[in-house]
Write an enzyme that holds these catalytic residues in place. Structure first.
Site, PDB file in Angstrom:
ATOM      1  N   GLN A  49       0.835  -1.199   0.000  1.00  0.00           N
ATOM      2  CA  GLN A  49       0.000   0.000   0.000  1.00  0.00           C
ATOM      3  C   GLN A  49       0.873   1.254   0.000  1.00  0.00           C
ATOM      4  OE1 GLN A  49      -2.177  -0.942   3.545  1.00  0.00           O
ATOM      5  NE2 GLN A  49      -0.310  -1.343   4.678  1.00  0.00           N
ATOM      6  N   GLU A 124       1.650  -7.893  11.706  1.00  0.00           N
ATOM      7  CA  GLU A 124       1.322  -6.801  10.782  1.00  0.00           C
ATOM      8  C   GLU A 124       1.909  -7.162   9.413  1.00  0.00           C
ATOM      9  OE1 GLU A 124      -0.163  -3.476  10.545  1.00  0.00           O
ATOM     10  OE2 GLU A 124       0.645  -3.816   8.534  1.00  0.00           O
ATOM     11  N   ASP A 173      -7.119  -5.619  14.688  1.00  0.00           N
ATOM     12  CA  ASP A 173      -7.064  -4.166  14.479  1.00  0.00           C
ATOM     13  C   ASP A 173      -6.750  -3.928  13.007  1.00  0.00           C
ATOM     14  OD1 ASP A 173      -6.738  -1.467  14.602  1.00  0.00           O
ATOM     15  OD2 ASP A 173      -4.907  -1.511  15.799  1.00  0.00           O
ATOM     16  N   SER A 174      -7.741  -4.170  12.186  1.00  0.00           N
ATOM     17  CA  SER A 174      -7.503  -4.152  10.736  1.00  0.00           C
ATOM     18  C   SER A 174      -7.902  -2.816  10.128  1.00  0.00           C
ATOM     19  CB  SER A 174      -8.349  -5.240  10.072  1.00  0.00           C
ATOM     20  OG  SER A 174      -9.698  -4.869  10.132  1.00  0.00           O
ATOM     21  N   ASP A 176      -9.811  -1.018   6.653  1.00  0.00           N
ATOM     22  CA  ASP A 176     -11.094  -1.306   6.003  1.00  0.00           C
ATOM     23  C   ASP A 176     -10.996  -2.562   5.125  1.00  0.00           C
ATOM     24  OD1 ASP A 176     -11.950   1.004   7.175  1.00  0.00           O
ATOM     25  OD2 ASP A 176     -11.680   2.242   5.384  1.00  0.00           O
TER      26      ASP A 176
END
Ligand code: SAM
Length: 288
Positions: A49, A124, A173-174, A176
């Site tokens: 990303q 993560e 804890d993602s 969207d």
């Protein structure tokens, strides 16, 4: 091939208007949220990303992934305290905690406030998010350096595939449900989480906006209801997220009541009263 590394040109979600820089968050076709930006502190593409740390006028420094604000100096503590202290006040003896996602390190920072927690695995997918937040977003990450935190840079989906009966608490804890986080909302992932928990374990996830992402929220609640005898939905107001009104869903194999008589952690948002009143959801959520 995807472009990876430092960016020289301005990404499309940053726009200049009358000499000012704005982040335009493309929430949905009929709703864009704009933040006036003081400075681009960090901007790089990872294999997963586009990672940015921006300094904004009203929210202070913020983590932005693919143009979407994830957390800010102004209100990051609200979300991070709510996703951690609620489950950790319901499980009476959480020793092994898994956080999936949470690259801003804010959730891990809160879990470190529990002395009885012995190990915190933080899985993560994107190491660049952790590096950027530790360096440029200390208001949220607290420059996390507690030796109990074991950073594992891997896909959370893969991490839970083969683990059985190991964790007391799992916190999802993602971001969207797009890109690398899409599969973190699927039923098979929740089944694997259930297997990775001990027989009295519990899990919590952020389940999106009750107003704007109703179908994702309801689907998440259904997945969790299919697996756990105790399911609880709670909410908080986090101005950074679309609409400000945000939901969390907790699934527990055994415990479903807050066990602490007094809440004495060093927090800015959560207090003893919030540990229980957060479950007082509006009427329309009770009927789902
Ligand atoms: N609090 C934020 C929110 O609700 O918008 C999100 C917190 S955190 C920044 C989300 C993290 O999940 C990101 O750093 C992202 O890289 C990570 N992530 C996304 N998909 C993942 C996956 N499949 N496995 C592990 N981490 C993932």
């Amino acid at each position: 091939m995807k472009e990876v590394g430092r960016l020289n040109q301005t990404p499309e979600f940053l726009q200049e208007k009358n000499g000012d820089l704005w982040l335009i968050e493309d929430e949905r076709e009929n709703m864009k949220v704009s933040y006036r930006i003081k400075e681009v502190v960090f901007s790089e593409k990872s294999p997963f990303q586009h990672v940015m740390i921006l300094d904004s006028y009203d929210f202070g420094r913020m983590l932005v992934l693919d143009g979407v604000v994830q957390t800010t100096s102004l209100d990051g503590h609200i979300y991070n305290e709510m996703i951690t202290h609620i489950p950790l006040s319901i499980h009476p003896n959480p020793e092994r905690v898994l956080i999936i996602g949470g690259g801003d390190c804010g959730a891990a920072r809160e879990v470190c406030k529990y002395e009885n927690v012995k190990e915190i695995d933080m899985v993560e997918i994107d190491e660049l998010v952790v590096d950027a937040c530790k360096k440029y977003l200390p208001a949220v990450s607290g420059n996390l350096s507690d030796p109990r935190v074991n950073f594992i840079f891997n896909d959370g989906i893969k991490h839970v595939e083969n683990i059985r009966d190991h964790y007391d608490v799992i916190i999802v804890d993602s971001s969207d449900p797009v890109g690398p986080a899409r599969a973190l909302f699927e039923k098979s992932f929740y089944e694997n989480i259930h297997r990775a928990l001990k027989e009295d374990g519990l899990m919590v996830c952020q389940s999106q906006s009750p107003l704007f992402h109703r179908s994702v929220m309801n689907q998440t609640i259904r997945h969790i209801r299919d697996l756990y005898p105790a399911v609880k939905v709670y909410t908080a107001t986090v101005p950074t997220y679309p609409g400000g009104f945000w939901s969390f869903t907790l699934g527990s194999k055994n415990y479903d009541q807050v066990y602490v008589d007094r809440f004495e952690k060093d927090t800015k948002y959560v207090n003893h009263s919030i540990l229980t009143t957060c479950f007082d959801v509006p009427a329309f959520l009770k009927h789902d």
